[in-house]
Write an enzyme that holds these catalytic residues in place. Structure first.
Site, mmCIF file in Angstrom:
data_model
loop_
_atom_site.group_PDB
_atom_site.id
_atom_site.type_symbol
_atom_site.label_atom_id
_atom_site.label_comp_id
_atom_site.label_asym_id
_atom_site.label_seq_id
_atom_site.Cartn_x
_atom_site.Cartn_y
_atom_site.Cartn_z
ATOM 1 N N TYR A 275 -38.979 47.690 -2.350
ATOM 2 C CA TYR A 275 -37.524 47.566 -2.169
ATOM 3 C C TYR A 275 -37.176 46.320 -1.370
ATOM 4 C CZ TYR A 275 -36.900 52.339 -3.834
ATOM 5 O OH TYR A 275 -36.885 53.471 -4.586
ATOM 6 N N LYS B 47 -44.770 71.065 24.733
ATOM 7 C CA LYS B 47 -43.390 71.076 24.219
ATOM 8 C C LYS B 47 -43.356 70.395 22.848
ATOM 9 C CE LYS B 47 -42.285 66.856 26.770
ATOM 10 N NZ LYS B 47 -41.583 66.317 27.949
HETATM 11 C C1 LIG Z 1 -42.689 65.870 28.724
HETATM 12 C C2 LIG Z 1 -42.855 66.035 30.161
HETATM 13 C C3 LIG Z 1 -44.077 65.718 30.761
HETATM 14 C C4 LIG Z 1 -45.227 65.113 30.012
HETATM 15 O O1 LIG Z 1 -45.008 63.735 29.846
HETATM 16 P P1 LIG Z 1 -46.161 62.802 29.248
HETATM 17 O O2 LIG Z 1 -45.649 61.431 29.406
HETATM 18 O O3 LIG Z 1 -46.276 63.180 27.799
HETATM 19 O O4 LIG Z 1 -47.375 63.115 29.997
HETATM 20 C C5 LIG Z 1 -44.209 65.951 32.115
HETATM 21 N N1 LIG Z 1 -43.199 66.461 32.839
HETATM 22 C C6 LIG Z 1 -42.010 66.778 32.294
HETATM 23 C C7 LIG Z 1 -40.940 67.322 33.140
HETATM 24 C C8 LIG Z 1 -41.795 66.563 30.936
HETATM 25 O O5 LIG Z 1 -40.611 66.880 30.407
#
Ligand SMILES: *Cc1c(COP(=O)(O)O)cnc(C)c1O
Length: 371
Positions: free
Chosen positions: A256, A35
């Site tokens: 800055y 994702k």
């Molecule tokens: C993003 C996600 C994961 C992966 O999580 P990590 O902590 O990056 O391993 C697993 N299950 C769901 C439902 C997610 O949305």
């Protein structure tokens, strides 16, 4: 010449990290979670490194199309399921499996006209309180799905809130098992943290783990454990070059807001990377950085296009440094020295996930040194 900044994606590190996951859960199947454009790496860029996974999990339908476009014929899971009825048509056409976490999604399925029954993952809210059916409503949701001709196999999933921390997962495991124990089908419970920390338990490993951050080489439970503790390698290096140096005297300030004042003679380097590249502005004096593969620190505030770094450790080590020297913001320097994205994230009060995902559009990305 473009600015000297580059992000490099490391295919061998993705292989290594996926192998690490397999070692933790040898009898489970692995979803590589891609994702958010593969946690900022680029789906197309990580595909080669992750194609040994059993499936790809993501949220966005356009990203699912991209994975199919790469030639992937295996499972793809939509972790949040569908958002509107016509998404189901794409699921039918591309053979996407999808989470079902609310009644509205069951309604959409019930109204969906398809020749191809769908594989779904029924999600339980076992304590995270984001998505999923409450345990007491879970069996009713299953019965409703099970009666639909649009639905083929039903699998079961939930998501842990504290797999990386002291509260742990026992309370959620108890809720999940109490409601789902005797329902027939595959199960997927563990994210990265649960996969590394809790998967000695076969019930936690279940049939599928969902490995996200771990495949990108960041420790899900940093700072309790770091990436090397878990045998993980960085999959993204953000590097640039020095475009200037300055010689400071006691009392001179940097950047800055004059956030840093030299207490004696000091040579600093000016590196071509700033918050407009995705480097966090919250990083302050002391944040670790590598120059020519030697560890040193940021001094002063992060600007839009530049950061300023202390060159003292290089001078002390007798390392040649100046205009054009390599600067590694995170990842691996040319001499092999690594700087964990988790350390930089910690200095910014956030997590490695956010830094990877926030890599800016303007940064050119190469895979293994090839554009
Ligand atoms: C993003 C996600 C994961 C992966 O999580 P990590 O902590 O990056 O391993 C697993 N299950 C769901 C439902 C997610 O949305």
């Amino acid at each position: 010449m473009p600015r000297p900044i580059t992000a490099t994606i490391h295919t061998a590190a993705l292989h290594n990290n996926l192998a690490r996951v397999r070692q933790s859960v040898p009898d489970a199947k692995v979803w590589a979670v891609v994702k958010a454009n593969a946690y900022g790496h680029g789906i197309e860029r990580v595909f080669e490194g992750l194609r040994g996974a059993d499936g790809f999990a993501l949220l966005d339908l356009a990203e699912a199309e991209r994975v199919r476009h790469l030639g992937w014929r295996g499972p793809i899971l939509l972790l949040e399921g569908v958002f509107e009825p016509r998404d189901l048509e794409l699921c039918s056409r591309l053979g996407l499996w999808h989470a079902v976490h609310c009644d509205e999604q069951i309604d959409m399925l019930a109204a969906h006209k398809t020749q191809v029954p769908h594989r779904v993952f029924l999600k339980m809210n076992s304590g995270m309180n984001r998505l999923g059916f409450a345990p007491e409503r879970y069996r009713a949701a299953w019965a409703r799905l099970n009666a639909l001709p649009q639905v083929d196999e039903i699998s079961f999933m939930t998501h842990f809130s504290d797999a990386d921390g002291p509260r742990g997962i026992a309370h959620q495991m108890a809720a999940f098992n109490a409601a789902a124990q005797d329902l027939p089908g595959e199960r997927s419970l563990s994210n990265s943290a649960a996969t590394l920390r809790h998967a000695q338990d076969a019930g936690v490993r279940a049939d599928w783990v969902r490995a996200g951050i771990v495949v990108y080489g960041s420790a899900p439970d940093f700072p309790e454990h770091n990436a090397s503790h878990w045998g993980l390698q960085p999959t993204m290096t953000l590097s640039t070059r020095l475009i200037a140096t300055q010689q400071l005297q006691a009392g001179d300030t940097v950047g800055y807001g004059s956030r840093f004042t030299a207490d004696g003679p000091l040579t600093i380097g000016i590196a071509a990377c700033g918050y407009a590249d995705g480097y966090p502005r919250h990083c302050d004096t002391g944040t670790p950085v590598l120059v020519n593969g030697v560890r040193t620190r940021l001094v002063g505030r992060v600007s839009m296009d530049m950061v300023t770094v202390d060159l003292t450790p290089l001078q002390q080590a007798g390392v040649d440094v100046g205009f054009g020297s390599e600067v590694t913001l995170w990842g691996r320097a040319s001499n092999g020295v690594a700087l964990s994205i988790d350390e930089v994230a910690q200095a910014a009060g956030t997590v490695g996930y956010e830094l990877m995902c926030a890599l800016a559009q303007r940064v050119p990305v190469v895979v293994d040194g090839v554009a």
